[in-house]
Design an enzyme around this catalytic site. Sequence first.
Site, PDB file in Angstrom:
ATOM      1  N   ASP A  72     -10.416  17.662 -41.946  1.00  0.00           N
ATOM      2  CA  ASP A  72      -9.437  18.439 -41.186  1.00  0.00           C
ATOM      3  C   ASP A  72      -9.291  17.763 -39.738  1.00  0.00           C
ATOM      4  OD1 ASP A  72      -7.912  20.842 -39.840  1.00  0.00           O
ATOM      5  OD2 ASP A  72      -8.046  21.190 -42.162  1.00  0.00           O
ATOM      6  N   HIS A 109      -6.866  23.563 -35.711  1.00  0.00           N
ATOM      7  CA  HIS A 109      -6.863  23.636 -37.195  1.00  0.00           C
ATOM      8  C   HIS A 109      -7.883  23.940 -37.971  1.00  0.00           C
ATOM      9  CE1 HIS A 109      -5.766  22.950 -41.419  1.00  0.00           C
ATOM     10  NE2 HIS A 109      -4.509  23.758 -41.079  1.00  0.00           N
ATOM     11  N   SER A 300      -2.190  26.429 -46.051  1.00  0.00           N
ATOM     12  CA  SER A 300      -3.816  26.045 -45.388  1.00  0.00           C
ATOM     13  C   SER A 300      -4.692  27.245 -45.497  1.00  0.00           C
ATOM     14  CB  SER A 300      -3.734  25.627 -43.979  1.00  0.00           C
ATOM     15  OG  SER A 300      -3.138  24.254 -43.866  1.00  0.00           O
TER      16      SER A 300
END
Length: 494
Positions: A72, A109, A300
Amino acid sequence: MTRAKRLRAVVAGALAVPAALAGTGGTAGAVVSPAGTATSATTLAQVRSSIGADTGTAAGLTGKGVGVALIDTGVAAVPGLPAAQIANGPDLSFESQAANLRYLDTYGHGTHMAGIIVGNDTTSGSKGIAPDVKLTSVKIGTATGAVDVSQMIAAIDWVVQHKGDDPANPIRVLNLSYGSGGSTQTWTDPLLFAVQKAWKAGIVVVAAAGNNGNAAGALTNPALDDSILAVGATATNGTATTADDTLAPFTNLATGTTGQVDLLAPGTSIASLRDPGSNVDNLYPDARVGTTLFKGSGTSQATAVVSAAAALLLQAKPAATPDQAKDWLVKGGTGLTTGTEKTLGLAALNVNGALARTGTAVAAPTVQLSSGIGSLQGARGTASLTLDGVKLTGERTIWGSFSTSQWAKSTTPAWSGGLWLGYRLAGDDWTGTSWAARTRAAGTWTAAPWAGSAAAGWSDPAWSGRTWSGRTWSAGTWSGRTWSSDGWSATAWG
């Protein structure tokens, strides 16, 4: 100072570029909900109840002894992430060449995903679904999510080769809240070959279906691979029961029966860890929940929930194969009773339902595997980076030339120490330093960028002003970068 590099994500192929910086069109597969969606936060306690992880056998499981790899944007040193539960694998992002940004989540994120899986925020009381998991972060995305598919392939290769580095917490689950712009032939695609190698190595690969909407017609790559676990999102509609859950309208669905979503999980306005001063934190202040949490919606978030649930299942059944884990999770789900989700026979995650099926025999699945010898550009698709006005295309990684045939057919491991296919990407061992319990050593990239010379290097003056100080950023904006993308349409946090 070397000349300024303007690294530009013409289409970000994996991790979302904020809507304020994005155009329209393209593909999606990683982050958030349609712009303008404003709903109350769904807490992780509510998520836990919705998936049945707080009752029965599941209530006694924490993921202890199971490793989860998160490829990520890195993870930040926020109070809700216990350092003892975090390991930093190699940083393969462009920011790895800036010591003050290495391993850290400048985007926001990865920290959000980590909070869903293993977070423990004492301020808000928010706790991840599998709080005793050992999480290995492999950073590939920058402050705006820019990344090439070649970085993803290198990261997957690393996870496969290093899954047993921590014998007490071997990596059994790989979370890919990611989707490339490619849609090549599935029987030759190199990205699919990479995830299939992980699956064959005993790792449950969990991938986000994408956020283009129910009419998308196909899942993003690699979720479209039938051999791994493809996850879509539901809206819990504020209750702990799945009786009123609905398929999130942003979830990709495929036409036909192949390459379809396997399992649904909560993914709307999920309150997970906030990364103060990160790019999304600055752009979307309305998504903050208190001082330590942040709302995010998308496949996600649903993927992170399923990855954590897979860790709970593997704690209970450590000898389970990926095929068994997938079968039990999918068939142990709770069927939804309305709309498209009912027509397609989609089920919502139910941890106790999966545990109840662990005595059920699982037939070997019949799936078409990739040879891996297809075009890297095909796997990349429209998701191309540009550097100093030069687009990265063709059969080369960000570091140099790449033969998919040679890579896929080789019997020699792709990684040797910190070298991937001969390119220096990281250090050779676990001797790096960061806030986490364990860190892979850093490496200086010596290969020439695809635009310019090796002498010009990978430096960028815009990175040098971003400094992590304690638990907050000392620089609050990212205006020094010139980025653009048309790959992440209609996305927002909140």
